[in-house]
Design an enzyme around this catalytic site. Structure first.
Site, PDB file in Angstrom:
ATOM      1  N   ASN A  58      73.945 -94.572  -7.676  1.00  0.00           N
ATOM      2  CA  ASN A  58      75.314 -95.073  -7.664  1.00  0.00           C
ATOM      3  C   ASN A  58      75.567 -95.757  -6.308  1.00  0.00           C
ATOM      4  OD1 ASN A  58      78.140 -95.063  -7.004  1.00  0.00           O
ATOM      5  ND2 ASN A  58      78.482 -93.865  -8.844  1.00  0.00           N
TER       6      ASN A  58
ATOM      7  N   ASP B 200      78.380 -97.340  -5.322  1.00  0.00           N
ATOM      8  CA  ASP B 200      79.813 -97.551  -5.014  1.00  0.00           C
ATOM      9  C   ASP B 200      80.100 -97.546  -3.519  1.00  0.00           C
ATOM     10  OD1 ASP B 200      80.194 -97.412  -7.713  1.00  0.00           O
ATOM     11  OD2 ASP B 200      81.176 -95.451  -7.708  1.00  0.00           O
ATOM     12  N   HIS B 201      79.455 -96.608  -2.800  1.00  0.00           N
ATOM     13  CA  HIS B 201      79.868 -96.435  -1.403  1.00  0.00           C
ATOM     14  C   HIS B 201      79.229 -97.441  -0.448  1.00  0.00           C
ATOM     15  CE1 HIS B 201      82.460 -93.428  -2.737  1.00  0.00           C
ATOM     16  NE2 HIS B 201      81.480 -92.704  -3.253  1.00  0.00           N
TER      17      HIS B 201
ATOM     18  N   ARG C 140      85.962-103.581   6.117  1.00  0.00           N
ATOM     19  CA  ARG C 140      86.252-104.788   6.905  1.00  0.00           C
ATOM     20  C   ARG C 140      86.571-105.998   6.034  1.00  0.00           C
ATOM     21  NH1 ARG C 140      84.904-104.405  12.637  1.00  0.00           N
ATOM     22  NH2 ARG C 140      85.635-102.294  12.994  1.00  0.00           N
TER      23      ARG C 140
ATOM     24  N   HIS D  92      80.808 -97.956 -10.405  1.00  0.00           N
ATOM     25  CA  HIS D  92      82.088 -97.533 -10.990  1.00  0.00           C
ATOM     26  C   HIS D  92      83.143 -98.579 -10.643  1.00  0.00           C
ATOM     27  CE1 HIS D  92      85.175 -93.983 -11.454  1.00  0.00           C
ATOM     28  NE2 HIS D  92      85.549 -95.062 -12.105  1.00  0.00           N
TER      29      HIS D  92
ATOM     30  N   ARG E 103      86.590 -99.124 -10.514  1.00  0.00           N
ATOM     31  CA  ARG E 103      87.856 -98.374 -10.606  1.00  0.00           C
ATOM     32  C   ARG E 103      89.014 -99.324 -10.874  1.00  0.00           C
ATOM     33  NH1 ARG E 103      89.179 -93.304  -9.122  1.00  0.00           N
ATOM     34  NH2 ARG E 103      87.441 -91.942  -8.733  1.00  0.00           N
TER      35      ARG E 103
ATOM     36  N   ARG F  52      88.912-100.023  -5.561  1.00  0.00           N
ATOM     37  CA  ARG F  52      88.831 -99.583  -4.164  1.00  0.00           C
ATOM     38  C   ARG F  52      87.453 -99.815  -3.543  1.00  0.00           C
ATOM     39  NH1 ARG F  52      89.101 -93.042  -4.845  1.00  0.00           N
ATOM     40  NH2 ARG F  52      90.976 -93.576  -5.987  1.00  0.00           N
ATOM     41  N   HIS F  53      86.406 -99.913  -4.379  1.00  0.00           N
ATOM     42  CA  HIS F  53      85.092-100.236  -3.800  1.00  0.00           C
ATOM     43  C   HIS F  53      84.408-101.376  -4.565  1.00  0.00           C
ATOM     44  CE1 HIS F  53      84.173 -97.125  -6.745  1.00  0.00           C
ATOM     45  NE2 HIS F  53      84.427 -96.111  -5.941  1.00  0.00           N
TER      46      HIS F  53
ATOM     47  N   GLU G 174      80.133 -97.330 -14.759  1.00  0.00           N
ATOM     48  CA  GLU G 174      81.082 -96.222 -14.932  1.00  0.00           C
ATOM     49  C   GLU G 174      82.472 -96.790 -14.985  1.00  0.00           C
ATOM     50  OE1 GLU G 174      81.131 -93.313 -11.873  1.00  0.00           O
ATOM     51  OE2 GLU G 174      78.986 -93.024 -12.069  1.00  0.00           O
TER      52      GLU G 174
ATOM     53  N   THR H 126      87.525 -88.876  -5.559  1.00  0.00           N
ATOM     54  CA  THR H 126      86.387 -89.143  -6.423  1.00  0.00           C
ATOM     55  C   THR H 126      86.669 -88.487  -7.771  1.00  0.00           C
ATOM     56  OG1 THR H 126      83.981 -88.913  -6.646  1.00  0.00           O
ATOM     57  CG2 THR H 126      85.124 -87.101  -5.562  1.00  0.00           C
ATOM     58  N   THR H 127      85.865 -88.796  -8.775  1.00  0.00           N
ATOM     59  CA  THR H 127      86.100 -88.259 -10.118  1.00  0.00           C
ATOM     60  C   THR H 127      86.055 -86.733 -10.079  1.00  0.00           C
ATOM     61  OG1 THR H 127      84.823 -90.181 -10.799  1.00  0.00           O
ATOM     62  CG2 THR H 127      85.459 -88.640 -12.530  1.00  0.00           C
TER      63      THR H 127
ATOM     64  N   GLU I 136      77.032 -87.425 -19.954  1.00  0.00           N
ATOM     65  CA  GLU I 136      76.654 -87.058 -18.597  1.00  0.00           C
ATOM     66  C   GLU I 136      77.473 -85.836 -18.218  1.00  0.00           C
ATOM     67  OE1 GLU I 136      76.523 -90.153 -15.625  1.00  0.00           O
ATOM     68  OE2 GLU I 136      76.833 -88.709 -14.016  1.00  0.00           O
TER      69      GLU I 136
ATOM     70  N   HIS J 150      77.048 -86.000 -10.121  1.00  0.00           N
ATOM     71  CA  HIS J 150      78.229 -85.827  -9.291  1.00  0.00           C
ATOM     72  C   HIS J 150      78.015 -84.716  -8.259  1.00  0.00           C
ATOM     73  CE1 HIS J 150      82.270 -87.155  -8.447  1.00  0.00           C
ATOM     74  NE2 HIS J 150      82.380 -85.985  -7.874  1.00  0.00           N
ATOM     75  N   GLY J 151      78.092 -85.109  -7.016  1.00  0.00           N
ATOM     76  CA  GLY J 151      77.974 -84.147  -5.925  1.00  0.00           C
ATOM     77  C   GLY J 151      76.552 -83.657  -5.683  1.00  0.00           C
TER      78      GLY J 151
ATOM     79  N   GLY K  20      74.880 -90.766  -5.900  1.00  0.00           N
ATOM     80  CA  GLY K  20      75.348 -91.849  -5.052  1.00  0.00           C
ATOM     81  C   GLY K  20      75.632 -91.452  -3.618  1.00  0.00           C
TER      82      GLY K  20
HETATM   83  N1  PXP Z   1      78.139 -89.815 -12.225  1.00  0.00           N
HETATM   84  C1  PXP Z   1      79.448 -90.103 -12.442  1.00  0.00           C
HETATM   85  C2  PXP Z   1      79.920 -90.217 -13.850  1.00  0.00           C
HETATM   86  C3  PXP Z   1      80.339 -90.302 -11.358  1.00  0.00           C
HETATM   87  O1  PXP Z   1      81.639 -90.557 -11.592  1.00  0.00           O
HETATM   88  C4  PXP Z   1      79.804 -90.277 -10.055  1.00  0.00           C
HETATM   89  C5  PXP Z   1      80.702 -90.580  -8.900  1.00  0.00           C
HETATM   90  O2  PXP Z   1      81.206 -91.871  -9.004  1.00  0.00           O
HETATM   91  C6  PXP Z   1      78.448 -90.000  -9.888  1.00  0.00           C
HETATM   92  C7  PXP Z   1      77.641 -89.751 -10.980  1.00  0.00           C
HETATM   93  C8  PXP Z   1      77.828 -89.949  -8.532  1.00  0.00           C
HETATM   94  O3  PXP Z   1      78.405 -88.918  -7.811  1.00  0.00           O
HETATM   95  P1  PXP Z   1      78.052 -88.758  -6.261  1.00  0.00           P
HETATM   96  O4  PXP Z   1      78.480 -90.019  -5.609  1.00  0.00           O
HETATM   97  O5  PXP Z   1      78.838 -87.555  -5.863  1.00  0.00           O
HETATM   98  O6  PXP Z   1      76.576 -88.550  -6.191  1.00  0.00           O
END
Ligand code: PXP
Length: 234
Positions: free
Chosen positions: A4, A6-7, A15, A40, A42, A46-47, A67, A97-98, A148, A188-189, A210
């Site tokens: 992922n 996103d970040h 910036r 993702h 959103r 935001r990202h 996502e 976050t989700t 998932e 996630h996490g 991610g």
């Molecule tokens: N899977 C889903 C469905 C998510 O929403 C996210 C966070 O956007 C992730 C995986 C990745 O989570 P993390 O960034 O905490 O690894």
């Protein structure tokens, strides 16, 4: 493993310029051996921005897993894009976050319509749900090929018994999904430590990670961070 990114975009948005570029991150994921790239979009953008998705799709031949919530503006972009897969997630404007999985029994008609529209468009649908039997049965009724499981409750545990309990819950859910012909993914996490117990779980076919990878990249570089995670999983 799906990475992922996103970040990477979060950092760029700080910036408001062009760097770091999510398309460059996707190319690095591909070079490092990842199996998919996850983004993702959103509702508040935001990202990840809409054009990031199109640029990443062009930049790599990796599976693109988008996502998203079922907000109309986001569904519209997904339909134009045609990613390999969409993972439908709940979204709250104020969350960092989700925070949990989708409740498939809330607005079931709207969800069914969106799932059917994606199916007609030839896009695979996965539903982000808690490791909960009722939700797995809901996913079966919606006829999706994959779910998932939200691993946040496991990742947030600070004690060994708590983590053990959540792992067991996850394991049961993975088995139940398999028995119903649904491919189980998880994410996630997850980080370089807590992923070790999850990857041992039989039947899990995909992990999406991610934040921990982007954080690790600050120390060792993005390619190494992806490779280190892949090494742990494989
Ligand atoms: N899977 C889903 C469905 C998510 O929403 C996210 C966070 O956007 C992730 C995986 C990745 O989570 P993390 O960034 O905490 O690894």
């Amino acid at each position: 493993m799906g990475v992922n990114i996103d970040h990477v975009a979060t950092l760029r948005q700080v910036r408001g310029g062009a760097w770091p570029d999510p398309a460059a991150a996707a190319r690095i994921c591909e070079r490092a051996g990842a199996h998919a790239v996850v983004m993702h979009l959103r509702e508040d953008r935001r990202h990840i921005q809409d054009e990031d998705l199109f640029r990443v799709q062009k930049a790599v031949s990796l599976k693109l897993n988008m996502e998203m919530s079922i907000a109309p503006s986001v569904v519209k972009t997904a339909m134009r894009l045609g990613p390999d897969q969409v993972t439908l997630v709940p979204e709250k404007r104020k969350e960092r976050t989700t925070e949990g999985g989708l409740d498939l029994f809330k607005k079931p008609q709207t969800l069914r319509r969106v799932v059917e529209d994606f199916k007609k468009r030839g896009i695979e649908v996965s539903l982000f749900i808690d490791p909960d039997l009722k939700q797995i049965d809901g996913a079966k009724k919606l006829g999706v090929p994959a779910v998932e499981f939200h691993t946040g409750d496991y990742a947030n545990q600070t004690s060994a018994p708590g983590a053990g309990r959540e792992l067991l819950r996850l394991e049961k859910a993975v088995k139940a999904a398999g028995e119903r012909g649904i491919t189980p993914h998880a994410g996630h996490g997850l980080d370089y430590d807590n992923v070790k117990a999850v990857k041992k779980m039989e039947g899990l076919s995909e992990l999406n990670i991610g934040y921990s990878i982007v954080c690790r990249a600050v120390w060792v570089g993005f390619e190494n961070a992806v490779k280190e995670m892949l090494h742990l999983i494989q």
